[in-house]
Design a protein around this motif. Structure first.
Motif, PDB file in Angstrom:
ATOM      1  N   VAL A 169       0.839  -1.209   0.000  1.00 30.79           N
ATOM      2  CA  VAL A 169       0.000   0.000   0.000  1.00 30.79           C
ATOM      3  C   VAL A 169       0.870   1.254   0.000  1.00 30.79           C
ATOM      4  N   MET A 450      -7.180   7.504  -3.484  1.00 35.96           N
ATOM      5  CA  MET A 450      -7.072   6.711  -2.260  1.00 35.96           C
ATOM      6  C   MET A 450      -8.336   6.854  -1.391  1.00 35.96           C
ATOM      7  N   GLU A 453     -10.896   4.599  -2.606  1.00 32.41           N
ATOM      8  CA  GLU A 453     -10.641   3.237  -2.141  1.00 32.41           C
ATOM      9  C   GLU A 453     -11.159   3.052  -0.715  1.00 32.41           C
ATOM     10  N   TYR A 457     -13.672   0.161   0.872  1.00 35.68           N
ATOM     11  CA  TYR A 457     -13.427  -0.614   2.098  1.00 35.68           C
ATOM     12  C   TYR A 457     -14.605  -0.494   3.057  1.00 35.68           C
ATOM     13  N   SER A 552      -6.203  -3.208   6.078  1.00 34.85           N
ATOM     14  CA  SER A 552      -5.829  -2.591   4.797  1.00 34.85           C
ATOM     15  C   SER A 552      -6.364  -1.170   4.701  1.00 34.85           C
ATOM     16  N   ARG A 553      -7.568  -0.956   5.190  1.00 37.10           N
ATOM     17  CA  ARG A 553      -8.130   0.405   5.196  1.00 37.10           C
ATOM     18  C   ARG A 553      -7.237   1.352   5.990  1.00 37.10           C
ATOM     19  N   TYR A 555      -4.036   1.083   6.525  1.00 37.12           N
ATOM     20  CA  TYR A 555      -2.808   1.358   5.775  1.00 37.12           C
ATOM     21  C   TYR A 555      -3.042   2.437   4.728  1.00 37.12           C
ATOM     22  N   VAL A 556      -4.191   2.390   4.062  1.00 36.24           N
ATOM     23  CA  VAL A 556      -4.506   3.410   3.058  1.00 36.24           C
ATOM     24  C   VAL A 556      -4.659   4.779   3.723  1.00 36.24           C
TER      25      VAL A 556
END
Length: 567
Positions: A169, A450, A453, A457, A552-553, A555-556
């Motif tokens: 990421v 981003m 994204e 999520y 993961s969310r 990290y974004v």
């Protein structure tokens, strides 16, 4: 003349059997009953079965009655071509290997083991181990090697999957800000030296200093510190490893001219601090992520075949960058002189008996056809070199010039000094590809992509939470309610719809391994037991997916926070 005396005989119940060198391959009384007893004793549900010895196929016929569609069967029989009139029925499905070669057996067994599984059952047909003793030992050792290598792979995946996700990421931003390795494709026609940090590297240091201006040098990961210690700045350094230890190798590197080639798995802070031009690459297995980068950010990042080590990638990168000859040095893949690395490497140790025991050290064929000490981590890297060397169609010769360590089978060996005499012109001064910082890109556009994204999520996380709540409220202990099935199906379709628009990659790997392995059906299970198994499988799957999407969310979100600071 054949070394096998083969006789075809009739059994007491008018079936056929074979005798080879006075050893019966099947019972001379009732080969079918014998086969049933063997299969009943040896069969393991959900395993890949490797049968050493086909004979007349009695054991294979009985195995086929027990093996389900998704289970694999491999038959190895060097005698098969010696038999007359042995016909395999069209409805019998298995892979037949007629020549015992370890590399072939390992390749076939590995291809049939999904998700790094180690579940292999070897069945030796009667008397084959007596007639073909050496071949049987090769089969056993080949299967053991695959199991050990898969275990190393699984351990690595479990240890680093979260690190890899974080790095992938964060490295989206680094790729967006910097260069693609595609810009270096076949840029050179001169020799390239691929430098690794094994104990034998010290043999080539002086020669390397002499010729470094007349060739291109690429260092594998932490090897850069050994080279800097000896006053050598490589032209390029490749970084693949995602752990904090790899970052520690780079964090104190200051004013150098080397350029960085990085994989998306590389610890993202290395890319943040590295002072010079940086080029991004992806592992050959990352085609989905490559499509994601292209669709969302219009980035073109090449897929590069690699392996278990940064050195494997460095070798392939060298082949990608030049049409000229390539020499590999410092690639011991063994504990040469009981050393782990070249003496100046930060991780250098002299191994003792305790270390050897803990690592499962064993002997393998050395560079000079001697015996050297290695372990399964090194063996995995060695096999990856051998695979890559077979696969790559390079227009110029490739040489292993390590002059120590383990032999890389199939790669030609010459002394490093000889390589230099043959291919390096001392009057030619190779100029490094000069790359300045790429043209500045709009940080607002990147942040908007981003943020889009993040919205995906949030949508998926919300649906998974609803699905888990409905799963918990399922009243029946025998069937799933229709509302539960509809919701789980909705989640699956949502993930499928958006998978090309989110940066999730290796974080799924441990989940896939566990969910597929730990809930295999057992023979003769009742409907109630089957429902409980599938219920628990779904509960674990969606619970762990929920956590993976949340991680993961975050990290974004971290990348969004850092974007203005870095761009």
């Amino acid at each position: 003349m054949s070394k096998y005396n083969i006789e075809y005989l009739s059994t007491n119940n008018n079936l056929k059997t074979i005798r080879v060198n006075n050893f019966f391959l099947h019972s001379k009384y009732n080969p079918i009953q014998e086969a049933k007893r063997i299969v009943e004793k040896e069969f393991e549900p959900n395993f890949v079965h490797v049968v050493f010895g086909y004979g007349l196929g009695y054991i294979i016929d009985e195995l086929q009655k027990k093996i389900r569609k998704n289970e694999k069967l491999i038959v190895i029989d060097p005698l098969f071509k010696e038999f007359k009139d042995v016909v395999i029925a069209d409805n019998i499905a298995f892979t037949l290997i007629e020549e015992v070669k370890s590399e072939v057996i390992e390749e076939v067994v590995a291809a049939n083991l999904v998700n790094l599984s180690t579940q292999v059952k070897v069945i030796c047909s009667p008397n084959y181990e007596k007639i073909l003793k050496e071949e049987y030992l090769i089969v056993l050792e080949s299967v053991k090697t695959v199991q050990r290598l898969h275990q190393v792979g699984e351990n690595t995946t479990r240890q680093f999957s979260l690190d890899w996700q974080e790095n992938y990421v964060h490295n989206i931003l680094q790729s967006y800000m910097n260069h693609s390795l595609k810009e270096l494709k076949q840029l050179y026609d001169c020799p390239i030296i691929v430098i690794s940090g094994g104990p034998s590297l010290k043999k080539q240091i002086l020669k390397l200093k002499e010729i470094k201006d007349n060739i291109i040098t690429i260092a594998s990961g932490s090897t850069i510190n050994s080279l800097l210690h000896h006053g050598i700045e490589p032209d390029y350094v490749v970084s693949i490893d995602g752990g904090i230890a790899n970052y520690n190798h780079f964090k104190e590197i200051g004013n150098i001219k080397s350029q960085l080639i990085f994989g998306f798995s590389s610890h993202y802070k290395i890319q943040e601090i590295f002072p010079n031009a940086k080029y991004a690459l992806l592992d050959v297995g990352d085609s989905d992520f490559q499509n994601y980068l292209n669709i969302i950010f219009s980035l073109e990042v090449p897929l590069i075949a690699g392996g278990a080590s940064v050195a494997n990638f460095t070798f392939t990168v060298a082949c990608y960058m030049t049409s000229g000859p390539i020499a590999i040095i410092g690639q011991d893949l063994a504990y040469t002189d009981n050393k782990s690395h070249e003496d100046s490497n930060k991780h250098f140790i002299e191994i003792d008996e305790s270390y050897k025991k803990s690592r499962g050290v064993f002997e393998t064929t050395g560079y000079y056809n001697d015996k050297v000490l290695t372990d399964y981590a090194f063996l995995l890297m060695k096999k990856d070199f051998e695979r890559l060397n077979r696969q790559i169609q390079h227009p110029s010769p490739i040489f292993n010039c390590t002059e120590g360590g383990a032999k890389i089978e199939g790669m030609e060996q010459i002394p490093f000094s000889e390589f230099c005499d043959l291919f390096i012109n001392g009057e030619t001064n190779i100029k490094l590809n000069s790359k300045s910082r790429p043209k500045s890109k709009d940080s607002d556009i990147f942040i908007k992509k981003m943020q889009a994204e993040i919205a995906i999520y949030n949508k998926i996380i919300g649906e998974i939470q609803i699905g888990l709540a409905k799963l918990d409220r399922n009243k029946s202990t025998m069937v799933f309610e229709k509302s539960v099935l509809r919701e789980l199906d909705k989640i699956d379709k949502l993930i499928k719809k958006y998978k090309t628009r989110i940066a999730m990659n290796h974080i799924f790997d441990p989940i896939t391994m566990d969910v597929l392995r730990n809930y295999e059906p057992v023979p003769n299970e009742s409907d109630g037991v089957a429902f409980e198994r599938v219920f628990n499988q779904n509960k674990e799957l969606y619970s762990r997916l929920l956590e993976a999407f949340k991680v993961s969310r975050q990290y974004v979100l971290d990348v969004i926070k850092n974007t203005n600071k870095l761009m």
